[in-house]
Design an enzyme around this catalytic site. Structure first.
Site, PDB file in Angstrom:
ATOM      1  N   TYR A 156       0.668  -1.096  -0.061  1.00 62.18           N
ATOM      2  CA  TYR A 156      -0.062   0.018   0.026  1.00 62.18           C
ATOM      3  C   TYR A 156       0.909   1.153  -0.092  1.00 62.18           C
ATOM      4  O   TYR A 156       1.909   1.254   0.799  1.00 62.18           O
ATOM      5  CB  TYR A 156      -0.791   0.241   1.145  1.00 62.18           C
ATOM      6  CG  TYR A 156      -2.097  -0.956   1.300  1.00 62.18           C
ATOM      7  CD1 TYR A 156      -2.232  -1.755   0.156  1.00 62.18           C
ATOM      8  CD2 TYR A 156      -2.661  -1.225   2.497  1.00 62.18           C
ATOM      9  CE1 TYR A 156      -3.413  -2.926   0.287  1.00 62.18           C
ATOM     10  CE2 TYR A 156      -3.618  -2.126   2.514  1.00 62.18           C
ATOM     11  CZ  TYR A 156      -3.958  -3.036   1.553  1.00 62.18           C
ATOM     12  OH  TYR A 156      -4.908  -4.194   1.511  1.00 62.18           O
ATOM     13  N   HIS A 180      -1.590 -12.436   1.811  1.00 60.56           N
ATOM     14  CA  HIS A 180      -2.256 -11.285   1.026  1.00 60.56           C
ATOM     15  C   HIS A 180      -2.810 -12.029  -0.341  1.00 60.56           C
ATOM     16  O   HIS A 180      -2.154 -12.684  -0.973  1.00 60.56           O
ATOM     17  CB  HIS A 180      -1.213 -10.227   0.686  1.00 60.56           C
ATOM     18  CG  HIS A 180      -2.048  -8.570   0.501  1.00 60.56           C
ATOM     19  ND1 HIS A 180      -1.262  -7.632   0.396  1.00 60.56           N
ATOM     20  CD2 HIS A 180      -3.225  -8.674  -0.091  1.00 60.56           C
ATOM     21  CE1 HIS A 180      -2.208  -6.721  -0.046  1.00 60.56           C
ATOM     22  NE2 HIS A 180      -3.287  -7.166  -0.120  1.00 60.56           N
TER      23      HIS A 180
END
Ligand SMILES: NC(=O)c1ccc[n+]([C@@H]2O[C@H](COP(=O)([O-])OP(=O)(O)OC[C@H]3O[C@@H](n4cnc5c(N)ncnc54)[C@H](OP(=O)(O)O)[C@@H]3O)[C@@H](O)[C@H]2O)c1
Length: 377
Positions: A59, A119
């Site tokens: 991110y 993830h």
């Protein structure tokens, strides 16, 4: 703030969780996080009772972990459950997993991560997790007291979701869910499946990344206006997700103080299964109306693949649809840029039409590719 218990233990998780994938950016440099504002927003949420913070390695190019780490200084770390994720696609070998893991602790400047996720699992990544023996590595890290609960976040179809749920004793999972995605990816059926197995579910993209709260089409506004209670589009969307008892916490990626304040207020006292039948019908009407606005009736069956140019045709069509559906919402262009790899984009279509021969919906794919390229490239 409303709290929900993690399984039947004493751990109480706030119904609103903070997703740090869409932190506010600097006006003068839109590639950089507005750190001061982001820290203020995160601390404001924690002061109001939010106790679940979600970040990931990639991110904001790695800066989400750094900024979140800074926000959690001055006694804030102890007030929250911290979640981070292993990006297994960034390495080809088991040794790489270890390096990525250690780097996360450095960036965050913490010595413990409460909720650790693999993830973005899909069929391919799940295979890789097994090959690289990621789960035994994470179990060892848990034994050594580096991480707490082990879970995964998910982006594939329902069958793959059920397989992954069944193949490992997960402590929690994270899925995308909002009223537009009730039957997409894991969807409501996946949520219930995990719930039946006693696996708490964390929700991401409850506002479809902001697409169902910004630039709401007039016909949808008219549906909300006729409702017996007046709520913002964000409140309708968050309440839809909060209504499922299987949901532990709802991550929203807030990008302003105003959004933090609104979402705190919405989720301050929402009990599961509290929406009336009439309210559910209104939400369904809005979802149906959005669906009617879809330009190209692609079902995502992938019969059109493989494309000789390696274009992910269903993904390109999805972006094309989103562009019209959500009124040319600018971040869709950014998502296209990130997800459609150079050399395999709509503009790489050579018009051979081999996809059109295979498409069960008989879609004029090559002209859709031209239109898509015009919009996004
Ligand atoms: N593991 C994974 O694979 C994965 C994937 C996606 C997300 N996530 C995690 O899940 C979190 C949540 O997903 P998300 O960020 O997509 O959440 P989301 O809540 O669906 O979308 C966030 C966006 O919605 C808008 N918004 C938020 N509150 C609003 C309000 N009260 N009124 C109007 N608009 C509002 C903002 O858009 P604007 O900024 O345009 O104003 C914000 O950036 C992420 O931040 C990330 O931590 C994980």
């Amino acid at each position: 703030m409303e709290y929900r218990n993690f399984r039947k233990t004493e751990e109480k998780v706030s119904l609103l969780g903070f997703g740090t994938m869409r932190l506010p950016l600097l006006r003068e440099d839109s590639k950089k996080i507005d750190e001061a504002l982001a820290i203020k927003m995160i601390r404001k949420a924690i002061d109001a009772g939010v106790n679940y913070m979600d970040t990931a390695y990639m991110y904001h190019g790695g800066n989400s972990e750094v900024v979140l780490g800074k926000a959690l200084k001055d006694g804030y770390r102890e007030k929250v459950f911290l979640a981070d994720k292993m990006p297994i696609w960034l390495t080809k070998e088991a040794g790489g997993i270890h390096a990525l893991f250690e780097n996360q602790f450095k960036r965050l400047d913490v010595d413990f991560i409460d909720f650790y996720l693999v993830h973005s699992l899909d069929q391919k990544n799940w295979q890789k997790v097994k090959e690289l023996k990621v789960m035994p590595f994470l179990e060892k890290m848990k034994e050594e007291g580096r991480i707490g609960k082990i879970g995964f976040s998910f982006h594939d179809n329902l069958d793959v979701f059920k397989t992954i749920i069944d193949e490992y004793p997960w402590e929690f999972c994270q899925i995308q869910l909002n009223y537009m995605d009730a039957n997409y990816q894991a969807g409501v059926e996946g949520l219930k499946y995990a719930g039946k197995k006693g696996i708490p579910v964390i929700i991401m993209e409850p506002l479809k990344g902001g697409k169902i709260t910004q630039f709401v089409p007039e016909s949808i506004q008219a549906i909300w206006a006729k409702a017996p209670v007046q709520r913002t589009p964000a409140e309708w969307a968050l309440r839809y997700v909060a209504d499922f008892p299987e949901v532990l916490t709802i991550l929203s990626g807030m990008s302003s103080i105003k959004q933090v304040e609104e979402n705190l207020q919405i989720l301050s006292s929402v009990l599961p299964e509290s929406l009336s039948l009439e309210e559910h019908k209104i939400i369904e009407m809005a979802a149906n109306e959005y669906s009617k606005l879809i330009k190209v009736a692609c079902t995502g069956c992938e019969y059109c693949l493989p494309c000789p140019q390696k274009i992910l045709i269903p993904n390109a069509i999805d972006f094309y649809n989103q562009w019209y559906l959500y009124h040319a919402y600018v971040p869709i262009k950014r998502d296209y840029d990130i997800n459609m790899l150079k050399g395999r984009r709509a503009s790489d279509c050579i018009g051979c039409k081999s996809c059109e021969e295979k498409c069960p919906q008989h879609l004029p794919i090559s002209s859709i590719m031209k239109e898509t390229a015009k919009i996004f490239e």
